[in-house]
Design a protein around this motif. Structure first.
Motif, PDB file in Angstrom:
ATOM      1  N   LEU A 117       0.825  -1.210   0.000  1.00 56.19           N
ATOM      2  CA  LEU A 117       0.000   0.000   0.000  1.00 56.19           C
ATOM      3  C   LEU A 117       0.857   1.256   0.000  1.00 56.19           C
ATOM      4  CD1 LEU A 117      -2.597  -0.927   2.792  1.00 56.19           C
ATOM      5  CD2 LEU A 117      -2.755  -1.384   0.329  1.00 56.19           C
ATOM      6  N   LYS A 120      -2.961   7.601  -0.054  1.00 51.61           N
ATOM      7  CA  LYS A 120      -3.813   7.960  -1.192  1.00 51.61           C
ATOM      8  C   LYS A 120      -3.260   9.109  -2.016  1.00 51.61           C
ATOM      9  CE  LYS A 120      -6.858  10.898   1.643  1.00 51.61           C
ATOM     10  NZ  LYS A 120      -8.245  11.119   2.098  1.00 51.61           N
ATOM     11  N   SER A 194      -7.123   0.325   4.052  1.00 46.50           N
ATOM     12  CA  SER A 194      -7.723   0.819   2.814  1.00 46.50           C
ATOM     13  C   SER A 194      -9.003   1.593   3.099  1.00 46.50           C
ATOM     14  CB  SER A 194      -8.010  -0.353   1.865  1.00 46.50           C
ATOM     15  OG  SER A 194      -6.829  -1.010   1.487  1.00 46.50           O
ATOM     16  N   ARG A 200      -3.914   3.443  -1.306  1.00 42.60           N
ATOM     17  CA  ARG A 200      -3.977   2.809  -2.629  1.00 42.60           C
ATOM     18  C   ARG A 200      -3.150   1.522  -2.645  1.00 42.60           C
ATOM     19  NH1 ARG A 200      -1.268   5.113  -6.081  1.00 42.60           N
ATOM     20  NH2 ARG A 200      -0.440   6.979  -5.042  1.00 42.60           N
ATOM     21  N   THR A 201      -3.622   0.551  -3.399  1.00 44.55           N
ATOM     22  CA  THR A 201      -2.927  -0.720  -3.551  1.00 44.55           C
ATOM     23  C   THR A 201      -2.017  -0.653  -4.771  1.00 44.55           C
ATOM     24  OG1 THR A 201      -4.766  -1.942  -2.554  1.00 44.55           O
ATOM     25  CG2 THR A 201      -3.203  -3.202  -3.891  1.00 44.55           C
TER      26      THR A 201
END
Length: 315
Positions: A117, A120, A194, A200-201
């Motif tokens: 991860l 964001k 998340s 974000r992945t």
């Protein structure tokens, strides 16, 4: 390796201290089981099914929660635990350190249940852009292998990043305050981060790793208490069959117990593989490939033979 297990010994010592308070008579017929924040074992614990299976055999259970597989297997290594569950990598690190472990079962692949991860608003958009960056992970955990394979796919190695070894709770704190650039983590921590932070992945394990969950026992304990091990595995099979058909019920049952929203646990439960399988040559060969990879990268101090920890092994 000695340093790694020394750092983890505190958790094992605490587990041993708690278990040492058991009456001597009970300790002769007890199964000391280590579980993590999520997975089939905690479902089994909450349903109380195993106590019913073990009581007729004269066994009680001592349950202990661990933050990750490496800590759990260190407890097994020092004799404070008899049975537990981890991902792919922890048994390899533990076997390399001389832990007397035995693989007794595993669950189907769940590659979507772990990921790398980034925040964001991070400018990092690909695994390749992790070069020179700080990546948090629990050393020796299942995501250690995910990170190795994800970097390898981009022509990179763990020497091209700056690993920051932290257990999940500390890693999330570091991730949220911007002390690390990325975080390699598994469910339900993955699903929770998340949902809560919008992380974000960059990649999950799809196409990179299988992310098996293994059930392991202390080899001396299994040799002397096979009926108890069989009962634990029977309980796991029943719970697996139920959970595979009742993902929402799993989330609703565990939500209050693990302190996570049902919606988060439902996401994690849907990504998990269910259906206990006996250890076979194929899964041992997969573990050997991971072990050989870690040895080549000097992440473990010696080459190991994973089959020595398989059922039927004479070593």
């Amino acid at each position: 390796m000695k340093r790694m297990f020394g750092m983890l010994a505190g958790a094992a010592a605490l587990a041993g201290l708690a278990l040492s308070s058991l009456p001597a008579a009970a300790a002769d017929k007890v199964v000391r089981i280590g579980y993590q924040k999520y997975g089939t074992l905690i479902i089994l614990k909450e349903q109380g099914l195993l106590e019913k299976k073990l009581a007729p055999l004269g066994y009680s259970i001592a349950w202990t929660e661990f933050p990750g597989g490496p800590q759990l297997l260190e407890a097994l290594n020092v004799g404070a635990l008899d049975f537990g569950t981890t991902g792919e990598a922890p048994p390899i690190f533990a076997q390399a350190a001389g832990a007397p472990l035995l693989y007794v079962g595993y669950e189907p692949p769940s590659p979507k249940g772990e990921a790398i991860l980034v925040p964001k608003d991070s400018p990092i958009r690909s695994v390749a852009q992790l070069k020179g960056r700080k990546v948090a992970l629990n050393k020796g955990s299942n995501v250690h292998y995910l990170l190795v394979k994800a970097l390898e796919k981009e022509g990179l190695s763990v020497t091209d990043i700056e690993p920051v070894y932290l257990p999940p709770a500390d890693a999330r704190a570091a991730f949220e305050r911007g002390a690390v650039d990325a975080w390699a983590i598994w469910d339900p921590f993955y699903a929770s981060a998340s949902a809560a932070t919008g992380a974000r992945t960059l990649t999950d394990g799809t196409g990179l790793v299988k992310n098996h969950q293994f059930f392991l026992a202390a080899k001396p304990y299994a040799a002397a208490n096979q009926p108890a091990i069989d009962a634990v595995l029977a309980g796991l099979r029943e719970v697996d069959e139920w959970a595979a058909q009742n993902v929402k019920a799993v989330a609703e049952q565990l939500g209050p117990k693990v302190g996570l929203p049902v919606s988060v646990l439902e996401v994690a439960a849907a990504r998990q593989g269910y259906g206990l399988r006996p250890i076979d040559a194929e899964v041992i060969a997969e573990q050997q490939r991971i072990a050989d990879t870690f040895f080549a990268l000097k992440l473990i101090p010696k080459k190991i033979d994973v089959s020595a920890a398989a059922p039927g092994s004479k070593s």
